[in-house]
Design a protein around this motif. Structure first.
Motif, PDB file in Angstrom:
ATOM      1  N   ARG A   1       0.736   6.512  -2.807  1.00  0.00           N
ATOM      2  CA  ARG A   1       0.644   7.837  -2.704  1.00  0.00           C
ATOM      3  C   ARG A   1       0.325   7.664  -4.941  1.00  0.00           C
ATOM      4  NH1 ARG A   1       4.440  11.721  -0.168  1.00  0.00           N
ATOM      5  NH2 ARG A   1       5.313  12.020  -2.390  1.00  0.00           N
ATOM      6  N   ALA A   2       1.702   6.888  -5.385  1.00  0.00           N
ATOM      7  CA  ALA A   2       1.794   6.684  -7.101  1.00  0.00           C
ATOM      8  C   ALA A   2       0.696   5.808  -7.377  1.00  0.00           C
ATOM      9  CB  ALA A   2       3.242   5.846  -7.197  1.00  0.00           C
ATOM     10  N   VAL A   3       0.508   4.957  -6.663  1.00  0.00           N
ATOM     11  CA  VAL A   3      -1.022   4.270  -7.116  1.00  0.00           C
ATOM     12  C   VAL A   3      -2.106   5.058  -7.023  1.00  0.00           C
ATOM     13  CG1 VAL A   3      -2.722   2.179  -6.163  1.00  0.00           C
ATOM     14  CG2 VAL A   3       0.226   1.613  -6.554  1.00  0.00           C
ATOM     15  N   ARG A   4      -2.455   5.856  -5.720  1.00  0.00           N
ATOM     16  CA  ARG A   4      -3.642   6.310  -5.228  1.00  0.00           C
ATOM     17  C   ARG A   4      -3.762   7.857  -6.498  1.00  0.00           C
ATOM     18  NH1 ARG A   4      -3.196  11.091  -1.194  1.00  0.00           N
ATOM     19  NH2 ARG A   4      -1.985  11.821  -2.794  1.00  0.00           N
ATOM     20  N   ASP A   5      -2.588   8.058  -7.180  1.00  0.00           N
ATOM     21  CA  ASP A   5      -2.052   9.802  -8.320  1.00  0.00           C
ATOM     22  C   ASP A   5      -2.981   9.020  -9.460  1.00  0.00           C
ATOM     23  OD1 ASP A   5      -1.869  11.151  -5.715  1.00  0.00           O
ATOM     24  OD2 ASP A   5       0.204  11.385  -6.611  1.00  0.00           O
ATOM     25  N   TYR A   6      -2.335   7.408  -9.465  1.00  0.00           N
ATOM     26  CA  TYR A   6      -2.698   6.936 -10.953  1.00  0.00           C
ATOM     27  C   TYR A   6      -3.877   6.973 -11.217  1.00  0.00           C
ATOM     28  CZ  TYR A   6      -1.795   4.742 -15.104  1.00  0.00           C
ATOM     29  OH  TYR A   6      -2.267   4.028 -16.537  1.00  0.00           O
ATOM     30  N   LEU A   7      -4.288   6.368  -9.684  1.00  0.00           N
ATOM     31  CA  LEU A   7      -6.145   6.220 -10.143  1.00  0.00           C
ATOM     32  C   LEU A   7      -7.119   7.235 -10.100  1.00  0.00           C
ATOM     33  CD1 LEU A   7      -6.244   3.141  -7.606  1.00  0.00           C
ATOM     34  CD2 LEU A   7      -6.957   2.838  -9.657  1.00  0.00           C
TER      35      LEU A   7
ATOM     36  N   ALA B   1       1.743  -2.154  -3.401  1.00  0.00           N
ATOM     37  CA  ALA B   1       0.688  -1.718  -3.238  1.00  0.00           C
ATOM     38  C   ALA B   1      -0.865  -2.611  -2.470  1.00  0.00           C
ATOM     39  CB  ALA B   1       0.054  -0.330  -3.962  1.00  0.00           C
ATOM     40  N   HIS B   2      -1.443  -2.195  -1.964  1.00  0.00           N
ATOM     41  CA  HIS B   2      -2.339  -3.359  -1.210  1.00  0.00           C
ATOM     42  C   HIS B   2      -3.287  -2.148  -0.923  1.00  0.00           C
ATOM     43  CE1 HIS B   2      -4.381  -6.815   0.290  1.00  0.00           C
ATOM     44  NE2 HIS B   2      -4.343  -5.747   1.625  1.00  0.00           N
ATOM     45  N   PHE B   3      -4.603  -3.384  -1.412  1.00  0.00           N
ATOM     46  CA  PHE B   3      -6.379  -2.195  -1.300  1.00  0.00           C
ATOM     47  C   PHE B   3      -6.535  -2.933  -0.007  1.00  0.00           C
ATOM     48  CE2 PHE B   3      -5.381  -1.583  -5.283  1.00  0.00           C
ATOM     49  CZ  PHE B   3      -5.179  -0.022  -5.844  1.00  0.00           C
ATOM     50  N   GLU B   4      -7.226  -2.105   0.731  1.00  0.00           N
ATOM     51  CA  GLU B   4      -8.101  -2.685   2.088  1.00  0.00           C
ATOM     52  C   GLU B   4      -9.160  -2.167   2.553  1.00  0.00           C
ATOM     53  OE1 GLU B   4      -5.310  -2.153   5.578  1.00  0.00           O
ATOM     54  OE2 GLU B   4      -3.533  -2.793   4.567  1.00  0.00           O
ATOM     55  N   ARG B   5     -10.030  -3.078   2.863  1.00  0.00           N
ATOM     56  CA  ARG B   5     -10.859  -1.950   3.739  1.00  0.00           C
ATOM     57  C   ARG B   5     -10.210  -0.670   4.897  1.00  0.00           C
ATOM     58  NH1 ARG B   5     -14.235  -5.093   6.502  1.00  0.00           N
ATOM     59  NH2 ARG B   5     -13.434  -6.702   6.260  1.00  0.00           N
TER      60      ARG B   5
END
Lengths: 182, 438
Positions: free
Chosen positions: A135-141, A177-181
């Protein structure tokens, strides 16, 4: 030599962006977020500065990135890492995410951001901690202009380690935090 | 049977034999055993065991097949009685003086009937088992079974459970099983194993992570967390048909299910875009009540017996700690004050204590504590490595938990009375999040 390399990258990126705008313009996808006229000046200028650290790997003869068949790593999106028991983003992570944001906005992909933890601590708490990381990553993005609706989050806690060792190094690899399809 | 009548039974039983002999196993407790003769409770030390003589089963017919069946059934009964912690078994009257047999188990095995044996299909043995007083041989229990080869273990477990009820007044756990998550990498499947480590069975095969199972009170369902398209959901496996139904998938975390003892509700942690909070949900996934509205992580709920209260974990103070609240969310009180990392609280079915996991010097250790917060006891020392996820057996005496002492997480069983351990699962893959059946 390296300069040339960079130029190629810039060219590739601009080409890609252009193609994507074209593609999304023709298709039924809303083109709002890939449009080059970003309201935020900072972002616009940043888009023109090429990301030198990571170039998009799979660009077949200058063809499009297809986020439906390609994993985010394959078009240059990188994972970010965390300190033990923490979910805050440090400067390095913010730098990585700034680049990720540009790419994600260009590509317009739907991504799944998964939070991961090292094996220390309980399964249950690590699932919650992993979600906080995602969530921290998503919110920053999102704060950098990546549309929230294009980012799903999930947590695997300690259950999908990238490195199976029991060392500090392995643990550091697994707090990410990993980015996936999706 | 209610807790009250169970303990009354045990007490009268124990009082009658208290002065007769002292059957304490383990040198650590023998000194304490002699000093205490006032308060007697099977979950408290000192404790006494009832001596039972278990004779080898007589093979009346059926040759090798019947002999093997008889040996297996006899061995499983012996194992069950020993594992209960309530009984000391002997297989011959020629035993040390400290044995004073009060009961005798005898049995007979007959091979398939002639027409069954020639039918070409697998034919059942006929097994007769009897429990009687010793030495005067008054029959207390007489059972006749017709097990196929695959049913011999459960036959023995069934009879042993009846013996335990009658002889020790304890709730036998011989028919219980443990469900847990096994695997590595991208997938973990749920497995079920008999409480004695036999009969391992995989129950999911969906190529994803399956975690945190919980048995319904009648064991007809195993509710667990799984991933579909990368997203968590709460699912329930029908243990009769093997069919899986979705209970909840609300976005974010859907995990930590714990069935209430009446089978009508579950506790669960749901994050729904924010931090996880504790909810009461119906078995159909309908939300009955949100119990926490705190700006922090709230996870790992576990009902107190009867469902009047629950324990769960919150990091509202900055570190995960255990809290107890009433079933309507009121009456919050903090249970743990020691340690910077406490989680996985689970209430004993007897209600007298809870088990949880705490971090001490970078290792997660198993702890017991009273609901009042008193009597905190660390169960596993440093040589046990990391110990997590305790789950109680219905007898309130045995606990299953995970330990990575061998280098990989495996399941172990702890007897809280004898303070003894045994390993339940083996192999190279990690085993996590066990739950003991009811």
């Amino acid at each position: 030599m390296e300069l040339q390399h960079k130029r190629v990258t810039v060219l590739a990126l601009i080409l890609m962006a252009g193609l994507l705008v074209l593609v999304s313009g023709c298709g039924n996808k809303p083109a709002v977020d890939t449009a080059p006229t970003m309201p935020d000046d900072m972002n616009t200028t940043e888009t023109l500065t090429p990301p030198v650290v990571q170039e998009p790997k799979v660009v077949d003869d200058g063809n499009v990135i297809d986020p439906k068949t390609m994993d985010p790593q394959d078009y240059g999106v990188e994972d970010v890492f965390f300190a033990f028991d923490q979910y805050g983003l440090d400067e390095v992570s913010m730098g990585v995410l700034a680049r990720n944001a540009r790419i994600l906005k260009d590509v317009g992909a739907l991504v799944l951001i998964s939070g991961h933890c090292d094996e220390r601590g309980t399964v249950e708490y690590n699932l919650a901690l992993g979600e906080k990381r995602a969530r921290a990553v998503r919110d920053y993005l999102a704060s950098l202009g990546v549309p929230q609706g294009r980012m799903l989050i999930t947590s695997y806690g300690e259950n999908k380690p990238f490195s199976v060792g029991h060392t500090d190094q392995a643990w550091a690899q697994n707090r990410r935090a990993h980015f996936e399809r999706p | 049977m209610s807790q009250l009548s169970m303990s009354q039974l045990s007490m009268s039983k124990l009082i009658t034999i208290l002065l007769a002999f002292c059957a304490v196993i383990g040198s650590a407790v023998s000194a304490a055993a002699q000093s205490s003769d006032v308060v007697i409770d099977i979950t408290q030390r000192p404790y006494l065991k009832t001596d039972v003589l278990v004779m080898p089963l007589d093979i009346l017919s059926g040759g090798q097949t019947a002999a093997r069946g008889g040996d297996l059934i006899g061995a499983v009964i012996l194992g069950d009685l020993d594992l209960s912690g309530l009984i000391r078994t002997g297989i011959s009257t020629d035993t040390p003086d400290s044995f004073q047999f009060e009961y005798l188990i005898e049995g007979r095995v007959e091979g398939p009937l002639l027409d069954e044996a020639t039918s070409g299909e697998e034919a059942p043995l006929t097994v007769s088992l009897e429990l009687m007083t010793y030495p005067d041989r008054q029959i207390l229990l007489s059972k006749r079974y017709r097990p196929l080869a695959g049913q011999q273990r459960v036959t023995a477990h069934h009879f042993a459970n009846l013996v335990l009820d009658m002889v020790a007044g304890g709730k036998g756990i011989c028919m219980t099983r443990v469900v847990f998550s096994r695997g590595a990498g991208d997938r973990r499947d749920l497995y079920v194993v008999d409480y004695d480590g036999e009969g391992l069975l995989r129950v999911t095969a969906n190529r994803t992570l399956n975690l945190c199972p919980s048995w319904s009170p009648d064991n007809s369902e195993i509710t667990f967390t799984s991933y579909h398209g990368g997203q968590q959901g709460l699912y329930s496996l029908d243990t009769g048909t093997g069919k899986v139904r979705k209970i909840l998938a609300l976005g974010g975390l859907n995990y930590g299910a714990d069935w209430r003892s009446d089978g009508k509700e579950l506790l669960v942690s749901l994050s729904q875009g924010g931090d996880p909070e504790i909810y009461r949900v119906g078995t159909d996934g309908s939300i009955i009540k949100r119990l926490t509205v705190w700006p922090s992580i709230e996870i790992s709920p576990s009902w107190a017996p009867g469902g009047g209260e629950l324990v769960f974990t919150s990091d509202r103070t900055g570190t995960p700690q255990l809290y107890i609240i009433d079933k309507d969310g009121s009456g919050r009180r903090r249970l743990t004050f020691e340690g910077q990392y406490n989680d996985s609280g689970t209430w004993s079915p007897r209600g007298d204590q809870l088990a949880y996991a705490t971090r001490i010097e970078n290792l997660t250790r198993l702890v017991l504590i009273k609901p009042t917060g008193e009597d905190r006891r660390i169960v596993t020392g440093p040589r046990w490595g990391n110990c997590e996820d305790p789950s109680w057996a219905p007898d309130g005496r045995h606990l299953v938990f995970t330990s990575d002492r061998s280098g990989v997480f495996k399941l172990y069983v702890y007897d809280v009375v004898e303070e003894s351990f045994r390993q339940l699962t083996f192999g190279d893959d990690p085993d996590i999040t066990p739950a003991w059946s009811n």
